[in-house]
Write a protein that holds these residues in place. Structure first.
Motif, PDB file in Angstrom:
ATOM      1  N   ASN A   1       0.860  -1.201   0.000  1.00 27.39           N
ATOM      2  CA  ASN A   1       0.000   0.000   0.000  1.00 27.39           C
ATOM      3  C   ASN A   1       0.893   1.247   0.000  1.00 27.39           C
ATOM      4  OD1 ASN A   1       0.588   0.600   2.908  1.00 27.39           O
ATOM      5  ND2 ASN A   1      -0.558  -1.291   3.208  1.00 27.39           N
ATOM      6  N   GLY A   2       0.265   2.400  -0.089  1.00 27.23           N
ATOM      7  CA  GLY A   2       1.042   3.648  -0.156  1.00 27.23           C
ATOM      8  C   GLY A   2       1.782   3.938   1.145  1.00 27.23           C
ATOM      9  N   THR A   3       1.190   3.527   2.254  1.00 24.90           N
ATOM     10  CA  THR A   3       1.823   3.752   3.559  1.00 24.90           C
ATOM     11  C   THR A   3       3.088   2.909   3.686  1.00 24.90           C
ATOM     12  OG1 THR A   3      -0.385   4.143   4.438  1.00 24.90           O
ATOM     13  CG2 THR A   3       1.365   3.741   6.047  1.00 24.90           C
TER      14      THR A   3
ATOM     15  N   THR B   1      -2.432  16.865   4.036  1.00 27.25           N
ATOM     16  CA  THR B   1      -2.176  15.595   3.367  1.00 27.25           C
ATOM     17  C   THR B   1      -2.763  14.495   4.236  1.00 27.25           C
ATOM     18  OG1 THR B   1      -0.472  14.141   2.431  1.00 27.25           O
ATOM     19  CG2 THR B   1       0.087  15.277   4.480  1.00 27.25           C
ATOM     20  N   PHE B   2      -2.789  13.282   3.677  1.00 22.91           N
ATOM     21  CA  PHE B   2      -3.175  12.144   4.501  1.00 22.91           C
ATOM     22  C   PHE B   2      -2.052  11.900   5.521  1.00 22.91           C
ATOM     23  CE2 PHE B   2      -3.721   7.469   5.119  1.00 22.91           C
ATOM     24  CZ  PHE B   2      -4.945   7.560   5.750  1.00 22.91           C
ATOM     25  N   ALA B   3      -2.432  11.500   6.731  1.00 23.61           N
ATOM     26  CA  ALA B   3      -1.462  11.414   7.830  1.00 23.61           C
ATOM     27  C   ALA B   3      -0.233  10.561   7.504  1.00 23.61           C
ATOM     28  CB  ALA B   3      -2.158  10.875   9.070  1.00 23.61           C
ATOM     29  N   ALA B   4      -0.394   9.597   6.589  1.00 23.62           N
ATOM     30  CA  ALA B   4       0.722   8.686   6.286  1.00 23.62           C
ATOM     31  C   ALA B   4       1.967   9.422   5.774  1.00 23.62           C
ATOM     32  CB  ALA B   4       0.282   7.649   5.253  1.00 23.62           C
ATOM     33  N   SER B   5       1.772  10.573   5.100  1.00 25.07           N
ATOM     34  CA  SER B   5       2.933  11.314   4.570  1.00 25.07           C
ATOM     35  C   SER B   5       3.873  11.716   5.712  1.00 25.07           C
ATOM     36  CB  SER B   5       2.508  12.598   3.846  1.00 25.07           C
ATOM     37  OG  SER B   5       1.421  12.381   3.005  1.00 25.07           O
ATOM     38  N   ALA B   6       3.292  11.955   6.878  1.00 22.29           N
ATOM     39  CA  ALA B   6       4.100  12.321   8.048  1.00 22.29           C
ATOM     40  C   ALA B   6       4.451  11.092   8.889  1.00 22.29           C
ATOM     41  CB  ALA B   6       3.333  13.329   8.902  1.00 22.29           C
TER      42      ALA B   6
ATOM     43  N   GLU C   1       8.833  12.368  -2.909  1.00 23.73           N
ATOM     44  CA  GLU C   1       7.620  12.985  -3.474  1.00 23.73           C
ATOM     45  C   GLU C   1       6.438  12.051  -3.200  1.00 23.73           C
ATOM     46  OE1 GLU C   1       7.673  13.456  -7.744  1.00 23.73           O
ATOM     47  OE2 GLU C   1       5.681  14.390  -7.781  1.00 23.73           O
ATOM     48  N   ASP C   2       5.470  12.519  -2.433  1.00 24.77           N
ATOM     49  CA  ASP C   2       4.251  11.738  -2.231  1.00 24.77           C
ATOM     50  C   ASP C   2       3.317  12.070  -3.393  1.00 24.77           C
ATOM     51  OD1 ASP C   2       1.753  10.753  -1.573  1.00 24.77           O
ATOM     52  OD2 ASP C   2       1.984  11.084   0.568  1.00 24.77           O
ATOM     53  N   ALA C   3       3.322  11.168  -4.385  1.00 25.07           N
ATOM     54  CA  ALA C   3       2.563  11.400  -5.622  1.00 25.07           C
ATOM     55  C   ALA C   3       1.293  10.548  -5.667  1.00 25.07           C
ATOM     56  CB  ALA C   3       3.460  11.109  -6.825  1.00 25.07           C
ATOM     57  N   CYS C   4       0.794  10.160  -4.490  1.00 24.23           N
ATOM     58  CA  CYS C   4      -0.401   9.291  -4.425  1.00 24.23           C
ATOM     59  C   CYS C   4      -1.574   9.850  -5.217  1.00 24.23           C
ATOM     60  CB  CYS C   4      -0.841   9.136  -2.973  1.00 24.23           C
ATOM     61  SG  CYS C   4       0.138   7.935  -2.088  1.00 24.23           S
ATOM     62  N   HIS C   5      -1.689  11.186  -5.260  1.00 20.97           N
ATOM     63  CA  HIS C   5      -2.845  11.795  -5.919  1.00 20.97           C
ATOM     64  C   HIS C   5      -2.584  12.104  -7.392  1.00 20.97           C
ATOM     65  CE1 HIS C   5      -4.447  13.609  -1.853  1.00 20.97           C
ATOM     66  NE2 HIS C   5      -4.247  12.300  -1.811  1.00 20.97           N
ATOM     67  N   ALA C   6      -1.398  11.790  -7.881  1.00 20.32           N
ATOM     68  CA  ALA C   6      -1.037  12.435  -9.145  1.00 20.32           C
ATOM     69  C   ALA C   6      -0.422  11.566 -10.240  1.00 20.32           C
ATOM     70  CB  ALA C   6      -0.091  13.605  -8.826  1.00 20.32           C
TER      71      ALA C   6
ATOM     72  N   PHE D   1       3.272   6.070  -4.695  1.00 20.09           N
ATOM     73  CA  PHE D   1       1.889   6.081  -5.183  1.00 20.09           C
ATOM     74  C   PHE D   1       1.054   5.100  -4.353  1.00 20.09           C
ATOM     75  CE2 PHE D   1       4.559   7.379  -8.660  1.00 20.09           C
ATOM     76  CZ  PHE D   1       3.836   8.379  -9.298  1.00 20.09           C
ATOM     77  N   SER D   2      -0.264   5.298  -4.385  1.00 19.95           N
ATOM     78  CA  SER D   2      -1.183   4.376  -3.703  1.00 19.95           C
ATOM     79  C   SER D   2      -2.210   3.878  -4.716  1.00 19.95           C
ATOM     80  CB  SER D   2      -1.909   5.125  -2.577  1.00 19.95           C
ATOM     81  OG  SER D   2      -3.084   4.436  -2.198  1.00 19.95           O
ATOM     82  N   PHE D   3      -2.634   2.643  -4.550  1.00 17.77           N
ATOM     83  CA  PHE D   3      -3.670   2.081  -5.432  1.00 17.77           C
ATOM     84  C   PHE D   3      -4.934   1.732  -4.646  1.00 17.77           C
ATOM     85  CE2 PHE D   3       0.467   0.650  -7.439  1.00 17.77           C
ATOM     86  CZ  PHE D   3       0.534   1.750  -8.281  1.00 17.77           C
TER      87      PHE D   3
ATOM     88  N   GLU E   1      -5.873  -2.794  -2.160  1.00 16.75           N
ATOM     89  CA  GLU E   1      -4.758  -2.111  -1.500  1.00 16.75           C
ATOM     90  C   GLU E   1      -3.571  -2.256  -2.439  1.00 16.75           C
ATOM     91  OE1 GLU E   1      -5.012  -0.420   1.238  1.00 16.75           O
ATOM     92  OE2 GLU E   1      -6.772  -1.244   2.243  1.00 16.75           O
ATOM     93  N   GLY E   2      -2.647  -1.337  -2.369  1.00 16.84           N
ATOM     94  CA  GLY E   2      -1.469  -1.460  -3.232  1.00 16.84           C
ATOM     95  C   GLY E   2      -0.705  -0.154  -3.254  1.00 16.84           C
ATOM     96  N   GLY E   3       0.551  -0.249  -3.588  1.00 19.88           N
ATOM     97  CA  GLY E   3       1.373   0.962  -3.670  1.00 19.88           C
ATOM     98  C   GLY E   3       2.565   0.734  -4.581  1.00 19.88           C
TER      99      GLY E   3
END
Ligand SMILES: Cc1ncc(COP(=O)(O)O)c(C=O)c1O
Length: 395
Positions: free
Chosen positions: A57-59, A83-88, A158-163, A189-191, A201-203
């Motif tokens: 997953n992205g986390t 951002t989603f808490a996982a970035s921190a 770079e947290d590019a989960c959204h992009a 990235f997150s899926f 789930e996936g990243g």
């Protein structure tokens, strides 16, 4: 008005997706099979990076990045509160300390000037890295961050989960795809189902750095290596004669099981084929929202039309956000709030963060609301959303 629920995000699963998963379930591999490498190489190509590592997953992707970059207790890392808490959280997993810097109120992204001020106000060496986030799908200018990071010897995730599919235009006029890692050390990235590409789930982690790539592969699977060149125990110890025996492997660092399964990879792979079409539709939806809300007095701010924006979310800022949210909900439209600022989460308050620390992020939070945004949103559904919003304010 019909009673169909309109969520803010929704996955799209086709018969072809289902077929791809079934084929994998009928194959010899449920996990650690060929679908993983296939997905990794297609994804690396999609975002224009050299390497890609599929993870659970992205986390998990963020955690492995922090580990691979050597975050250790006491290391200070800068990120955005929106951002989603996982970035921190990934920094905390390694014992590091998260330092938030405020957002730019027009882009909603981590404000590089605030980051610079933070860096200038402390002795060099105080900070180890920065985690900029392509929030809502708007691409961070990673070239500018690389320049700043270079001055202070920092790494960049770079947290590019959204992009996925998003880009910014660099100083030479070149389109730089989110997560291509031309400027960041690592990107993730997150899926998750609401994302552009869903695998349940996936990243994915992308990088152009071979050393980091190899480390990530090892960390993803318990820190184990299976390569004669890398072994440190002797052949004799391993039980071999002229070479290491076929069963032999070594655990050389503390890793995890953060693997993706083959059926998830098959689903992700198939979704990836449609990612560009999804992006086109997201941009159309954004265009319609933007033009419907232009010059509307109840709009204080909005995602707007921005070149290279991947529109994971379409955010508007409004007065009486709670009233609008409840009004939409009563019409079966489930908008969402992205995000409650991370520094004000009860868990983060224990580190001393308090209201007033990030005034722009906090002001944004009071007014923001994310509208339905997903490729299968119909024109009629979008019109229902727009009408419902304008009716609320103009009654
Ligand atoms: C910006 C951002 N970073 C990290 C994550 C974590 O990804 P996941 O949910 O796949 O663990 C998400 C997903 O929600 C996210 O939106």
């Amino acid at each position: 008005m019909d009673n169909k629920v309109i969520p803010y995000g929704r996955q799209h699963i086709t018969n072809e997706d289902i077929q791809a998963v079934i084929e994998t379930l009928q194959s010899d591999y449920l996990t650690q099979g060929p679908k993983i490498a296939e997905f990794e190489s297609a994804f690396a190509q999609y975002v224009d990076s050299k390497y890609a590592v599929a993870v659970a997953n992205g986390t998990a992707a963020l955690h492995l990045c922090a580990l691979a970059l050597g975050v250790k207790p006491g290391d200070k890392v800068i990120t955005t509160p929106i951002t989603f808490a996982a970035s921190a959280n990934c920094i905390l997993y390694c014992g590091g300390e998260v330092v938030f810097a405020d957002i730019d109120p027009t882009t909603y992204l981590l404000d590089i000037d605030n980051v610079r001020t933070l860096l200038e106000s402390s002795p060099k060496g105080t900070y180890k890295g920065i985690v900029p986030v392509d929030f809502a799908g708007r691409a961070v200018d990673m070239e500018a961050y690389r320049k700043l990071a270079g001055e202070y010897g920092l790494w960049l995730i770079e947290d590019a989960c959204h992009a996925p599919g998003g880009f910014f235009v660099d100083s030479e006029g070149v389109e730089q795809w989110c997560g291509n890692s031309n400027f960041a050390d690592l990107a993730i990235f997150s899926f998750h189902p609401v994302k552009h590409i869903a695998s349940g789930e996936g990243g994915m982690i992308t990088t152009n750095d071979e050393v980091l790539y190899k480390k990530l592969l090892q960390l993803r699977t318990h820190g184990i290596v299976k390569s004669e060149d890398a072994y440190t125990n002797t052949i004799n110890f391993a039980g071999g004669k002229d070479g290491y025996p076929g069963w032999y492997m070594e655990m050389q660092m503390l890793g995890y099981n953060y693997r993706l399964t083959d059926s998830q990879a098959a689903l992700g792979m198939n979704q990836l084929k449609r990612a560009d079409n999804g992006l086109i539709r997201r941009r159309e939806i954004a265009q319609k929202y933007a033009s419907s809300f232009v010059n509307k007095s109840f709009i204080k701010g909005q995602s707007g039309i921005v070149e290279g924006h991947a529109y994971h979310l379409y955010v508007i800022e409004v007065e009486d956000r709670l009233g609008l949210y409840n009004h939409l909900k009563s019409n079966n439209i489930f908008a969402q709030i992205h995000y409650i600022p991370t520094h004000l989460m009860p868990y983060y308050r224990q580190f001393g963060w308090k209201e007033g620390d990030m005034p722009r992020a906090e002001a944004y939070y009071k007014h923001c609301i994310s509208l339905p945004m997903f490729p299968t949103l119909t024109e009629e559904e979008q019109q229902t959303v727009i009408n419902s919003i304008t009716n609320y304010y103009h009654g």
